[in-house]
Structure formats: structure tokens, C-alpha cells
Design a protein around this motif. Sequence first.
Motif, PDB file in Angstrom:
ATOM      1  N   GLU A 145     -12.771 -14.983  -5.220  1.00 37.65           N
ATOM      2  CA  GLU A 145     -11.428 -14.514  -5.518  1.00 37.65           C
ATOM      3  C   GLU A 145     -11.411 -13.680  -6.939  1.00 37.65           C
ATOM      4  N   VAL A 146     -11.892 -14.599  -7.989  1.00 38.09           N
ATOM      5  CA  VAL A 146     -11.776 -14.066  -9.283  1.00 38.09           C
ATOM      6  C   VAL A 146     -12.340 -12.808  -9.485  1.00 38.09           C
ATOM      7  N   GLY A 147     -13.409 -12.292  -8.761  1.00 35.44           N
ATOM      8  CA  GLY A 147     -14.337 -11.150  -8.711  1.00 35.44           C
ATOM      9  C   GLY A 147     -13.268 -10.081  -8.097  1.00 35.44           C
ATOM     10  N   HIS A 148     -12.627 -10.392  -7.308  1.00 40.39           N
ATOM     11  CA  HIS A 148     -11.806  -9.451  -6.384  1.00 40.39           C
ATOM     12  C   HIS A 148     -10.473  -9.115  -7.394  1.00 40.39           C
ATOM     13  N   ALA A 149     -10.060  -9.957  -8.115  1.00 39.64           N
ATOM     14  CA  ALA A 149      -8.947  -9.737  -9.177  1.00 39.64           C
ATOM     15  C   ALA A 149      -9.433  -8.880 -10.270  1.00 39.64           C
ATOM     16  N   GLU A 150     -10.420  -9.392 -10.826  1.00 43.73           N
ATOM     17  CA  GLU A 150     -10.928  -8.514 -11.721  1.00 43.73           C
ATOM     18  C   GLU A 150     -11.350  -7.134 -11.341  1.00 43.73           C
ATOM     19  N   ALA A 207      -9.950  -5.180  -9.085  1.00 42.82           N
ATOM     20  CA  ALA A 207      -8.593  -4.425  -8.784  1.00 42.82           C
ATOM     21  C   ALA A 207      -7.768  -4.233 -10.295  1.00 42.82           C
ATOM     22  N   GLU A 208      -8.067  -5.177 -11.417  1.00 42.62           N
ATOM     23  CA  GLU A 208      -7.567  -4.931 -12.462  1.00 42.62           C
ATOM     24  C   GLU A 208      -8.113  -3.755 -13.028  1.00 42.62           C
ATOM     25  N   GLU A 209      -9.528  -3.563 -13.023  1.00 44.26           N
ATOM     26  CA  GLU A 209     -10.450  -2.516 -13.652  1.00 44.26           C
ATOM     27  C   GLU A 209      -9.951  -1.027 -12.849  1.00 44.26           C
ATOM     28  N   LEU A 210      -9.462  -1.167 -11.633  1.00 41.67           N
ATOM     29  CA  LEU A 210      -9.210  -0.030 -10.896  1.00 41.67           C
ATOM     30  C   LEU A 210      -7.632   0.567 -11.182  1.00 41.67           C
ATOM     31  N   ALA A 259       0.782  -1.270   0.128  1.00 39.10           N
ATOM     32  CA  ALA A 259       0.218  -0.116   0.082  1.00 39.10           C
ATOM     33  C   ALA A 259       1.034   1.309  -0.161  1.00 39.10           C
ATOM     34  N   ARG A 260       1.877   1.231   0.677  1.00 43.17           N
ATOM     35  CA  ARG A 260       3.067   2.316   0.828  1.00 43.17           C
ATOM     36  C   ARG A 260       3.570   2.716  -0.460  1.00 43.17           C
ATOM     37  N   ARG A 261       3.389   1.828  -1.609  1.00 43.75           N
ATOM     38  CA  ARG A 261       4.006   1.985  -2.572  1.00 43.75           C
ATOM     39  C   ARG A 261       3.180   2.773  -3.700  1.00 43.75           C
ATOM     40  N   GLY A 262       1.865   2.937  -3.204  1.00 41.71           N
ATOM     41  CA  GLY A 262       0.996   3.495  -4.094  1.00 41.71           C
ATOM     42  C   GLY A 262      -0.269   2.813  -4.518  1.00 41.71           C
ATOM     43  N   ARG A 263      -1.217   3.525  -5.288  1.00 44.30           N
ATOM     44  CA  ARG A 263      -2.396   2.907  -5.692  1.00 44.30           C
ATOM     45  C   ARG A 263      -2.197   1.523  -6.389  1.00 44.30           C
ATOM     46  N   GLY A 264      -1.362   1.696  -7.549  1.00 40.95           N
ATOM     47  CA  GLY A 264      -1.199   0.801  -8.502  1.00 40.95           C
ATOM     48  C   GLY A 264      -0.742  -0.558  -7.813  1.00 40.95           C
ATOM     49  N   ALA A 265       0.231  -0.470  -6.842  1.00 40.18           N
ATOM     50  CA  ALA A 265       0.943  -1.375  -6.362  1.00 40.18           C
ATOM     51  C   ALA A 265       0.012  -2.207  -5.395  1.00 40.18           C
ATOM     52  N   ASN A 266      -0.665  -1.582  -4.972  1.00 41.56           N
ATOM     53  CA  ASN A 266      -1.915  -1.953  -3.722  1.00 41.56           C
ATOM     54  C   ASN A 266      -2.826  -2.830  -4.427  1.00 41.56           C
ATOM     55  N   VAL A 325      -4.473  -8.489  -7.124  1.00 39.66           N
ATOM     56  CA  VAL A 325      -4.635  -9.444  -8.317  1.00 39.66           C
ATOM     57  C   VAL A 325      -3.650 -10.632  -7.845  1.00 39.66           C
ATOM     58  N   ALA A 326      -2.178 -10.367  -7.530  1.00 32.06           N
ATOM     59  CA  ALA A 326      -1.292 -11.465  -7.529  1.00 32.06           C
ATOM     60  C   ALA A 326      -1.774 -12.339  -6.632  1.00 32.06           C
ATOM     61  N   VAL A 327      -2.289 -11.969  -5.374  1.00 36.79           N
ATOM     62  CA  VAL A 327      -2.712 -12.947  -4.239  1.00 36.79           C
ATOM     63  C   VAL A 327      -4.013 -13.485  -4.752  1.00 36.79           C
ATOM     64  N   GLU A 328      -4.849 -13.031  -5.167  1.00 38.69           N
ATOM     65  CA  GLU A 328      -6.150 -13.627  -5.704  1.00 38.69           C
ATOM     66  C   GLU A 328      -5.820 -14.566  -6.737  1.00 38.69           C
ATOM     67  N   ASN A 329      -5.224 -14.385  -7.609  1.00 36.69           N
ATOM     68  CA  ASN A 329      -4.739 -15.512  -8.798  1.00 36.69           C
ATOM     69  C   ASN A 329      -3.979 -16.598  -7.989  1.00 36.69           C
ATOM     70  N   LEU A 330      -3.150 -16.339  -6.851  1.00 34.97           N
ATOM     71  CA  LEU A 330      -2.385 -17.366  -6.442  1.00 34.97           C
ATOM     72  C   LEU A 330      -3.553 -18.347  -5.830  1.00 34.97           C
ATOM     73  N   VAL A 331      -4.415 -17.641  -5.056  1.00 37.69           N
ATOM     74  CA  VAL A 331      -5.518 -18.414  -4.077  1.00 37.69           C
ATOM     75  C   VAL A 331      -6.382 -19.064  -5.345  1.00 37.69           C
TER      76      VAL A 331
END
Length: 209
Positions: free
Chosen positions: A172-177, A179-182, A125-132, A137-143
Motif C-alpha cells: 500500500e505504501v508503494g502504491h501511494a508513493e 501515485a505521488e510521483e506521477l 477518474a472522470r475528474r482527470g489524471r491528478g484526481a485519479n 494516495v488517499a485510499v492507500e494512506n487510509l488503508v
Amino acid sequence: MDFLDQAILSVDNALRTLSGQSRGSGRANPAAASPDTLLRPWERRRAGRMMRVNHAGEVMAQALYTGQEAGSSDPELRAVLRKARSEEEDHLRWCEERLRELHSRPSLLGPLWYASAWGMGYAAARRGRGANLGLVVAVENLVEEHLKEHLQDLSPEDERSRRILEQMECDEVGHAEKAEELGAVDLPRPLRMAMQGLSRVMTRGALWI
């Protein structure tokens, strides 16, 4: 909210998560209408170990989203993270219920999983919106990959566990999607490697401890 408010919320979430007092969004358990037909003792023990791993993953999800929210100053993003965290609380509650049905228990290393995941979420989160959002996306894809493996490994008779995992996968798929949209961006390689390493340690550790 200032830092103190975020710290209080983080501690509150940790205590509720680790003590089995999660509230969630109030959705009904997707396994409620499915009979518990898993009768063989060794299959129930195996299912219990698998659900313990899934429960540990949901403990980490709570920590990640809480850390991400604490590290963000973006009100819109924090609202998105809070909603996703609430849905993940449903997963946590469903896994807890299934563990009790299987006469199993959560991982004894829950505080470790929580602390490590919170730190990772806050750092992203401290790296900014895009990294947050990229962490989401990365976590939800792993899950998602992990859940697909567990769905394949489940006994065909374990309909109750299957219903829970299928709904979790859909969320999980919905959360990743979302995040990608945002505007999610790829995470730095060191953070990706740390996340993958932590996931492997959690999966192996929670299976038995």
C-alpha cells in the motif's frame, strides 16, 4: 478500449472478486512459511473477524482500481492502475486463504462494498489524471493506518495473519508513493468525506456481517 470493453472488464473483475476466483500476480502467500500457532478458539474467532474486515477492504480496492481504470482515457495511467490492482488481488487471495484457515468467511455485504467503491473510483477518474492519482494516495494512506491498527491488535501468537498484513502494508505504501510521483493532487473535500465515511461503514459492517 471503448466503453463496452471497459464495462465487460469491470463485470469480469466483479464476478471474480466476489466469487473468490481472483488471479493476482502469482506471488506466494507471505505466511506460507509461518506455523499456525493461534490455538485458542476465541482468538481465532477474533482474528477471523479482523481478517474479514481486511478482505472487505481488498474487495473495495479491486472495485476502486477497476472503476478508476474504466474512467480513465490515459493509457499510461491505466497500466499503472492495472499493475496495482493485480497486487491488490494477491492481498485478496491471501485474506481468503487466511479466512479459510480460521474457519471464518468473507463479508456478506461484498456486492455492496464493490458497487460503492467502483462508483467512487470512476467518479475520481472522470475528474482527470491528478484526481485519479489523488484517490490512490488517499485510499492507500487510509488503508495503511487501518493495517497498522490491526497489526497492533493482533495476538502475538498470530504470526500467519501478521505476515500477510505486513506485506499488504508494504504494498500500500508503494502504491501511494508511485501515485505521488506521477502527479497526484488533493481530492475535493466532498469526495474525501465520502471516502472516509464509506471506510467507516465498511469497517464496522464487515466486522460482523
